[in-house]
Scaffold this active site. Structure first.
Site, PDB file in Angstrom:
ATOM      1  N   GLN A 153       0.775  -1.239   0.000  1.00 31.99           N
ATOM      2  CA  GLN A 153       0.000   0.000   0.000  1.00 31.99           C
ATOM      3  C   GLN A 153       0.803   1.285   0.000  1.00 31.99           C
ATOM      4  O   GLN A 153       0.495   2.207  -0.765  1.00 31.99           O
ATOM      5  CB  GLN A 153      -0.958   0.023   1.196  1.00 31.99           C
ATOM      6  CG  GLN A 153      -1.857   1.248   1.197  1.00 31.99           C
ATOM      7  CD  GLN A 153      -2.798   1.327   2.376  1.00 31.99           C
ATOM      8  OE1 GLN A 153      -3.404   2.352   2.631  1.00 31.99           O
ATOM      9  NE2 GLN A 153      -2.945   0.229   3.110  1.00 31.99           N
ATOM     10  N   LYS A 173      10.591  -4.647  10.914  1.00 31.25           N
ATOM     11  CA  LYS A 173       9.485  -4.650   9.966  1.00 31.25           C
ATOM     12  C   LYS A 173       8.413  -3.658  10.422  1.00 31.25           C
ATOM     13  O   LYS A 173       8.179  -3.474  11.611  1.00 31.25           O
ATOM     14  CB  LYS A 173       8.867  -6.043   9.855  1.00 31.25           C
ATOM     15  CG  LYS A 173       9.747  -7.060   9.145  1.00 31.25           C
ATOM     16  CD  LYS A 173       9.016  -8.387   8.994  1.00 31.25           C
ATOM     17  CE  LYS A 173       9.863  -9.391   8.207  1.00 31.25           C
ATOM     18  NZ  LYS A 173       9.170 -10.691   8.057  1.00 31.25           N
ATOM     19  N   ALA A 174       7.776  -3.040   9.442  1.00 30.82           N
ATOM     20  CA  ALA A 174       6.726  -2.071   9.764  1.00 30.82           C
ATOM     21  C   ALA A 174       5.480  -2.370   8.959  1.00 30.82           C
ATOM     22  O   ALA A 174       5.548  -2.740   7.788  1.00 30.82           O
ATOM     23  CB  ALA A 174       7.198  -0.651   9.481  1.00 30.82           C
ATOM     24  N   GLU A 195       1.109  -0.884   8.742  1.00 29.66           N
ATOM     25  CA  GLU A 195       0.282   0.294   8.990  1.00 29.66           C
ATOM     26  C   GLU A 195       0.143   0.614  10.477  1.00 29.66           C
ATOM     27  O   GLU A 195       0.475   1.712  10.923  1.00 29.66           O
ATOM     28  CB  GLU A 195      -1.107   0.065   8.372  1.00 29.66           C
ATOM     29  CG  GLU A 195      -2.189   1.027   8.807  1.00 29.66           C
ATOM     30  CD  GLU A 195      -1.926   2.443   8.355  1.00 29.66           C
ATOM     31  OE1 GLU A 195      -2.100   3.364   9.175  1.00 29.66           O
ATOM     32  OE2 GLU A 195      -1.537   2.638   7.179  1.00 29.66           O
ATOM     33  N   ASP A 225       0.464   3.934   5.955  1.00 27.42           N
ATOM     34  CA  ASP A 225       0.752   3.545   4.579  1.00 27.42           C
ATOM     35  C   ASP A 225       0.479   4.676   3.591  1.00 27.42           C
ATOM     36  O   ASP A 225       1.393   5.285   3.047  1.00 27.42           O
ATOM     37  CB  ASP A 225      -0.062   2.302   4.198  1.00 27.42           C
ATOM     38  CG  ASP A 225       0.594   1.012   4.660  1.00 27.42           C
ATOM     39  OD1 ASP A 225       1.828   0.925   4.607  1.00 27.42           O
ATOM     40  OD2 ASP A 225      -0.122   0.087   5.067  1.00 27.42           O
ATOM     41  N   GLY A 274      -8.236  21.433  20.248  1.00 26.20           N
ATOM     42  CA  GLY A 274      -7.778  22.695  19.686  1.00 26.20           C
ATOM     43  C   GLY A 274      -8.459  23.882  20.331  1.00 26.20           C
ATOM     44  O   GLY A 274      -9.119  23.767  21.365  1.00 26.20           O
ATOM     45  N   GLY A 275      -8.329  25.034  19.688  1.00 28.26           N
ATOM     46  CA  GLY A 275      -8.886  26.250  20.246  1.00 28.26           C
ATOM     47  C   GLY A 275     -10.401  26.286  20.219  1.00 28.26           C
ATOM     48  O   GLY A 275     -11.024  27.016  20.993  1.00 28.26           O
TER      49      GLY A 275
END
Length: 407
Positions: free
Chosen positions: A16, A134-135, A137, A166, A241-242
């Protein structure tokens, strides 16, 4: 004329992260030649819904490309690969670390074959202690800061449904490739572009690193959490967030009958009227953002007491009429069937020669002078004859190469 017309990409990617990047380049007009082993990209067979036909996993990531097959372990395969490198502008790969080097094509060798080549690599990690790990997602999500900050305070860390490890990395790779392509116009030289999945996820989580540093000065008031330790906590559906936001329930109460509502200072007066509590607009306990921050949970509870009596589309129209930011939680089924997304060309139907029609995501990159026509992905080795003929491979040799397992 397309934006990248005349640019050839040698696509050595699979699964992917790489295919998502090269598909974007193809949508921008590049001639993307997908180089596969004779057995094909593994995703042609993974998660199949129709026996013996390329899976949706493959088709949805490889539109607008051409496909050739090649066994890089054979001497003739190496010769043909060298020719492909010479005729390409960009090479993209997402093999394990050092895999292309072990094939005999180090960066120095590739540069000697084609000094203008842009060589882009997508890896799981950078050159540090994780380099050889190894990686996948969700591993990238775990190690890039996403999972530790996703979920509810008392629950476990959660993965996001968005493929930020990915496809998120693929988009970062495209940015690097286009920058290198532009720089080549100035220097005449190619260069290496390297993107790590962990790094890309971390970049997408930068606001959480912002909040990690803000913790040194006290509690994060925009978060609904009551207590704070030394790390940014999981904070449910809070925006952090704001402008505070939350997903509130709607009728009839199904799993996706929710709408996400953001409460801006200017929106509080019309919102309080909509939910039947107009007196809160001038109540000093509610009238200002500072007054509302300590009781965000109560504020969204009041909104939900109104929203639960209406379906999410009614809530959407009602709030938007007063310019209150909100968005319904759309299921995958609703997205596939969304008429607006169809009209915009973001959800498209593609005709495949073997599986028939399938639905996929169109190009999110909209260029006024480079429109995208999403075309069917290639069958395995569909363009062998077309592409290898340019290197002097005739029909007889092509048949021999196939018999000998070279293609």
């Amino acid at each position: 004329m397309k934006a990248l017309e005349g640019v050839r990409v040698l696509d050595m990617t699979h699964v992917q992260s790489g295919p998502s990047a090269t598909q974007l380049l193809a949508w921008l007009g590049a001639d993307v030649v997908k180089l596969e082993a004779p057995t094909g990209d593994i995703t042609r067979q993974q998660l199949r819904d129709v026996p013996g036909v390329d899976s949706l996993y493959f088709t949805m990531l490889n539109c607008n490309k051409r496909s050739i097959t090649l066994n890089m372990k054979s001497e003739r395969g190496k010769e043909l690969f060298a020719e492909l490198v010479r005729s390409s502008d960009i090479l993209v790969e997402n093999f394990g670390p050092g895999a292309v080097d072990r094939m005999g094509f180090t960066w120095d060798r590739l540069q000697s074959l084609n000094p203008r080549l842009i060589y882009a690599s997508i890896k799981g990690f950078g050159a540090g202690r994780y380099a050889k790990f190894k990686a996948y997602e969700v591993i990238a999500q775990a190690m890039g800061g996403s999972m530790s900050t996703t979920g509810f305070e008392e629950g476990p860390p959660l993965a996001t449904g968005a493929q930020i490890g990915d496809s998120g990395t693929g988009i970062h790779a495209v940015a690097g490739i286009l920058a290198a392509l532009y720089q080549r116009e100035q220097t005449g030289r190619g260069q290496r572009v390297q993107v790590a999945m962990q790094h890309a996820v971390l970049n997408l989580c930068r606001v959480k690193l912002r909040d990690q540093q803000r913790l040194a000065h006290g509690a994060l008031k925009e978060y609904p959490n009551r207590t704070f330790g030394e790390e940014v906590p999981r904070s449910g559906n809070a925006s952090g967030g704001g402008q505070p936001g939350w997903a509130v329930r709607c009728a009839p109460g199904g799993p996706n009958d929710y709408i996400y509502v953001i409460v801006q200072p200017v929106g509080w007066k019309p919102l309080s009227a909509i939910i039947g509590r107009p007196e809160l607009a001038d109540d000093p306990e509610w009238a200002t953002p500072e007054a509302r921050l300590p009781k965000l949970d109560k504020m969204f509870q009041l909104i939900e007491e109104w929203s639960i009596r209406h379906d999410k589309w009614t809530v959407l129209d009602t709030l938007n009429a007063e310019n209150i930011p909100c968005g319904p939680i759309l299921s995958t089924k609703e997205l596939v069937e969304d008429g607006s997304l169809r009209e915009e060309g973001i959800v498209v139907t593609v005709d495949h020669p073997e599986r028939g029609e399938f639905v996929t995501v169109g190009s999110p990159l909209q260029l006024s002078d480079s429109p995208v026509d999403v075309r069917t992905p290639p069958l395995l080795g569909e363009h062998n004859q077309e592409i290898y003929a340019a290197f002097g491979v005739g029909a007889d040799e092509l048949a021999e190469l196939k018999t000998n397992g070279v293609i």
